[in-house]
Design a protein around this motif. Sequence first.
Motif, PDB file in Angstrom:
ATOM      1  N   ARG A  24       5.849 -15.934  -6.467  1.00 18.27           N
ATOM      2  CA  ARG A  24       6.049 -13.802  -6.968  1.00 18.27           C
ATOM      3  C   ARG A  24       4.358 -13.359  -6.791  1.00 18.27           C
ATOM      4  N   TRP A  27       3.838 -12.977  -3.076  1.00 17.88           N
ATOM      5  CA  TRP A  27       5.067 -11.469  -2.446  1.00 17.88           C
ATOM      6  C   TRP A  27       5.208 -10.365  -3.002  1.00 17.88           C
ATOM      7  N   ASP A  28       4.465 -10.040  -4.269  1.00 14.52           N
ATOM      8  CA  ASP A  28       3.790  -9.317  -4.849  1.00 14.52           C
ATOM      9  C   ASP A  28       2.280  -8.605  -3.872  1.00 14.52           C
ATOM     10  N   CYS A  31       3.341  -7.035  -0.339  1.00 23.60           N
ATOM     11  CA  CYS A  31       4.210  -5.651  -0.831  1.00 23.60           C
ATOM     12  C   CYS A  31       2.906  -5.287  -0.410  1.00 23.60           C
ATOM     13  N   LYS A  37       7.578  -1.805  -1.577  1.00 26.64           N
ATOM     14  CA  LYS A  37       8.140  -1.937  -3.207  1.00 26.64           C
ATOM     15  C   LYS A  37       8.879  -3.009  -2.654  1.00 26.64           C
ATOM     16  N   SER A  38       9.446  -3.056  -1.580  1.00 31.36           N
ATOM     17  CA  SER A  38      10.483  -4.175  -0.890  1.00 31.36           C
ATOM     18  C   SER A  38       9.910  -5.564   0.261  1.00 31.36           C
ATOM     19  N   ILE A  39       9.643  -6.928   0.066  1.00 30.92           N
ATOM     20  CA  ILE A  39       9.375  -7.501   1.066  1.00 30.92           C
ATOM     21  C   ILE A  39       9.569  -7.264   2.275  1.00 30.92           C
ATOM     22  N   GLU A  40      11.261  -7.234   1.934  1.00 29.19           N
ATOM     23  CA  GLU A  40      12.517  -6.710   3.669  1.00 29.19           C
ATOM     24  C   GLU A  40      11.885  -5.729   3.876  1.00 29.19           C
ATOM     25  N   LYS A  41      11.334  -4.564   3.445  1.00 28.83           N
ATOM     26  CA  LYS A  41       9.975  -3.464   4.237  1.00 28.83           C
ATOM     27  C   LYS A  41       8.688  -3.990   4.788  1.00 28.83           C
ATOM     28  N   GLY A  45      10.424  -4.599   8.330  1.00 34.27           N
ATOM     29  CA  GLY A  45      11.453  -4.488   8.237  1.00 34.27           C
ATOM     30  C   GLY A  45      11.674  -6.063   9.385  1.00 34.27           C
ATOM     31  N   TYR A  50       8.983 -11.595   5.452  1.00 31.93           N
ATOM     32  CA  TYR A  50       9.350 -13.615   4.309  1.00 31.93           C
ATOM     33  C   TYR A  50       8.754 -14.253   5.155  1.00 31.93           C
TER      34      TYR A  50
END
Length: 68
Positions: A24, A27-28, A31, A37-41, A45, A50
């Motif tokens: 986590r 992950w932060d 970001c 705010k989202s790892i997917e972005k 993207g 990931y």
Amino acid sequence: MKAIRDGEHDYATLCIDSLDWLERLIWDRVCADYGVKSIEKADGGYGKGYTYLAEEFTHMLSACDEVI
């Protein structure tokens, strides 16, 4: 990890309590590095966030090897 690897101390053991919390934190960081705010972005993207997460975990594991 660098402080433990390079610094002078009396420690003989390194424990990382709960890898899910370490994930986590990484992950932060991903970001924050990409201002999202989202790892997917992250970095536009398409799963790149990931990929960066996996790379950071690899760096962390390498750092653990260096401490040994």
